[in-house]
Design a protein around this motif. Sequence first.
Motif, PDB file in Angstrom:
ATOM      1  N   ARG A   7     -14.810  59.465 -57.104  1.00 21.68           N
ATOM      2  CA  ARG A   7     -16.061  59.320 -56.358  1.00 21.68           C
ATOM      3  C   ARG A   7     -15.741  59.603 -54.893  1.00 21.68           C
ATOM      4  O   ARG A   7     -14.848  59.004 -54.322  1.00 21.68           O
ATOM      5  CB  ARG A   7     -16.643  57.922 -56.520  1.00 21.68           C
ATOM      6  CG  ARG A   7     -17.854  57.756 -55.667  1.00 21.68           C
ATOM      7  CD  ARG A   7     -19.069  57.079 -56.218  1.00 21.68           C
ATOM      8  NE  ARG A   7     -19.233  56.875 -57.613  1.00 21.68           N
ATOM      9  CZ  ARG A   7     -20.143  57.528 -58.357  1.00 21.68           C
ATOM     10  NH1 ARG A   7     -20.896  58.460 -57.820  1.00 21.68           N
ATOM     11  NH2 ARG A   7     -20.278  57.249 -59.617  1.00 21.68           N
ATOM     12  N   THR A  13     -15.524  62.566 -45.789  1.00 13.44           N
ATOM     13  CA  THR A  13     -16.468  63.568 -45.303  1.00 13.44           C
ATOM     14  C   THR A  13     -16.269  63.801 -43.804  1.00 13.44           C
ATOM     15  O   THR A  13     -15.661  62.997 -43.105  1.00 13.44           O
ATOM     16  CB  THR A  13     -17.922  63.143 -45.578  1.00 13.44           C
ATOM     17  OG1 THR A  13     -18.199  61.927 -44.873  1.00 13.44           O
ATOM     18  CG2 THR A  13     -18.157  62.934 -47.061  1.00 13.44           C
ATOM     19  N   THR A  19     -17.437  66.974 -47.813  1.00 11.38           N
ATOM     20  CA  THR A  19     -16.047  66.589 -48.017  1.00 11.38           C
ATOM     21  C   THR A  19     -15.133  67.543 -47.256  1.00 11.38           C
ATOM     22  O   THR A  19     -15.270  68.760 -47.370  1.00 11.38           O
ATOM     23  CB  THR A  19     -15.695  66.635 -49.516  1.00 11.38           C
ATOM     24  OG1 THR A  19     -16.605  65.790 -50.223  1.00 11.38           O
ATOM     25  CG2 THR A  19     -14.266  66.177 -49.757  1.00 11.38           C
ATOM     26  N   SER A  66     -19.125  69.216 -51.687  1.00 10.19           N
ATOM     27  CA  SER A  66     -19.392  67.892 -52.246  1.00 10.19           C
ATOM     28  C   SER A  66     -19.668  66.973 -51.072  1.00 10.19           C
ATOM     29  O   SER A  66     -19.280  67.256 -49.939  1.00 10.19           O
ATOM     30  CB  SER A  66     -18.222  67.382 -53.097  1.00 10.19           C
ATOM     31  OG  SER A  66     -17.046  67.243 -52.342  1.00 10.19           O
ATOM     32  N   THR A  67     -20.356  65.886 -51.353  1.00 18.00           N
ATOM     33  CA  THR A  67     -20.757  64.955 -50.301  1.00 18.00           C
ATOM     34  C   THR A  67     -20.496  63.527 -50.747  1.00 18.00           C
ATOM     35  O   THR A  67     -20.166  63.265 -51.907  1.00 18.00           O
ATOM     36  CB  THR A  67     -22.251  65.126 -49.959  1.00 18.00           C
ATOM     37  OG1 THR A  67     -23.022  64.904 -51.140  1.00 18.00           O
ATOM     38  CG2 THR A  67     -22.551  66.522 -49.412  1.00 18.00           C
ATOM     39  N   ASP A  70     -20.684  61.613 -54.399  1.00 15.81           N
ATOM     40  CA  ASP A  70     -20.649  62.515 -55.558  1.00 15.81           C
ATOM     41  C   ASP A  70     -19.525  62.077 -56.493  1.00 15.81           C
ATOM     42  O   ASP A  70     -18.457  61.660 -56.040  1.00 15.81           O
ATOM     43  CB  ASP A  70     -20.376  63.961 -55.137  1.00 15.81           C
ATOM     44  CG  ASP A  70     -21.564  64.664 -54.534  1.00 15.81           C
ATOM     45  OD1 ASP A  70     -22.670  64.102 -54.528  1.00 15.81           O
ATOM     46  OD2 ASP A  70     -21.366  65.800 -54.040  1.00 15.81           O
ATOM     47  N   GLU A  71     -19.776  62.177 -57.763  1.00 18.16           N
ATOM     48  CA  GLU A  71     -18.740  61.931 -58.775  1.00 18.16           C
ATOM     49  C   GLU A  71     -18.147  63.285 -59.132  1.00 18.16           C
ATOM     50  O   GLU A  71     -18.867  64.189 -59.572  1.00 18.16           O
ATOM     51  CB  GLU A  71     -19.350  61.272 -60.009  1.00 18.16           C
ATOM     52  CG  GLU A  71     -18.392  61.130 -61.162  1.00 18.16           C
ATOM     53  CD  GLU A  71     -17.707  59.782 -61.241  1.00 18.16           C
ATOM     54  OE1 GLU A  71     -16.757  59.673 -62.025  1.00 18.16           O
ATOM     55  OE2 GLU A  71     -18.123  58.854 -60.528  1.00 18.16           O
ATOM     56  N   ILE A  72     -16.841  63.421 -58.946  1.00 16.28           N
ATOM     57  CA  ILE A  72     -16.158  64.678 -59.215  1.00 16.28           C
ATOM     58  C   ILE A  72     -15.297  64.513 -60.463  1.00 16.28           C
ATOM     59  O   ILE A  72     -14.486  63.590 -60.544  1.00 16.28           O
ATOM     60  CB  ILE A  72     -15.258  65.098 -58.024  1.00 16.28           C
ATOM     61  CG1 ILE A  72     -16.034  65.068 -56.704  1.00 16.28           C
ATOM     62  CG2 ILE A  72     -14.628  66.466 -58.286  1.00 16.28           C
ATOM     63  CD1 ILE A  72     -17.240  65.964 -56.642  1.00 16.28           C
ATOM     64  N   ASN A  94     -18.930  68.785 -59.985  1.00 17.41           N
ATOM     65  CA  ASN A  94     -19.660  67.611 -59.488  1.00 17.41           C
ATOM     66  C   ASN A  94     -20.564  67.035 -60.573  1.00 17.41           C
ATOM     67  O   ASN A  94     -20.656  67.571 -61.674  1.00 17.41           O
ATOM     68  CB  ASN A  94     -20.431  67.942 -58.198  1.00 17.41           C
ATOM     69  CG  ASN A  94     -21.590  68.888 -58.406  1.00 17.41           C
ATOM     70  OD1 ASN A  94     -22.036  69.141 -59.529  1.00 17.41           O
ATOM     71  ND2 ASN A  94     -22.100  69.439 -57.316  1.00 17.41           N
ATOM     72  N   ASP A  95     -21.229  65.931 -60.237  1.00 10.85           N
ATOM     73  CA  ASP A  95     -22.042  65.234 -61.230  1.00 10.85           C
ATOM     74  C   ASP A  95     -23.319  65.991 -61.606  1.00 10.85           C
ATOM     75  O   ASP A  95     -24.024  65.607 -62.527  1.00 10.85           O
ATOM     76  CB  ASP A  95     -22.367  63.798 -60.792  1.00 10.85           C
ATOM     77  CG  ASP A  95     -22.763  63.672 -59.340  1.00 10.85           C
ATOM     78  OD1 ASP A  95     -22.937  64.695 -58.654  1.00 10.85           O
ATOM     79  OD2 ASP A  95     -22.892  62.531 -58.873  1.00 10.85           O
ATOM     80  N   LYS A  96     -23.601  67.093 -60.932  1.00 18.26           N
ATOM     81  CA  LYS A  96     -24.738  67.953 -61.292  1.00 18.26           C
ATOM     82  C   LYS A  96     -24.279  69.118 -62.171  1.00 18.26           C
ATOM     83  O   LYS A  96     -25.073  69.969 -62.553  1.00 18.26           O
ATOM     84  CB  LYS A  96     -25.412  68.467 -60.028  1.00 18.26           C
ATOM     85  CG  LYS A  96     -26.033  67.354 -59.182  1.00 18.26           C
ATOM     86  CD  LYS A  96     -26.376  67.861 -57.796  1.00 18.26           C
ATOM     87  CE  LYS A  96     -26.666  66.742 -56.837  1.00 18.26           C
ATOM     88  NZ  LYS A  96     -25.521  65.950 -56.456  1.00 18.26           N
TER      89      LYS A  96
END
Length: 137
Positions: A7, A13, A19, A66-67, A70-72, A94-96
């Motif tokens: 996460r 960031t 990130t 990523s920001t 975000d779950e990577i 990423n989570d998307k």
Amino acid sequence: MTPHHHRVQYYETDRMGITHHSNYIRWMEEARVHFLSEIGWPYDKLEEKGIISPVTRVNCDYLATSTFADEIRITISVAAVKAARLIFSYQMVNDKGALICQAESHHTFTSQAGDFVNLKRQFPDFYTRLMTLSQTN
């Protein structure tokens, strides 16, 4: 192998809210530690046997940002293994579901004194395990 999950933390960031690129290298190490533990060869076991694995090269292709929060999902695989060299490949999603980074890390194996370690000859169980997981097998 199960992917490693990370996460994104606020401190990872930059002023733009994305990130910082250097963190992806850290996440690769997290994923390697996770991977080696999963295959039964955690770093502490390697070090107990006198093996060190310095990174000799890293390649990263940053494909999206990523920001914070975000779950990577980081999937790692053995791209190639030789007697004293190892290459890992990484896919970070990423989570998307977007692929945000593709990377490789190159490693060698040495003793604590700095001498090269031939895994195939000196640690055949570890070498065989890596070979069974290798994409070039």
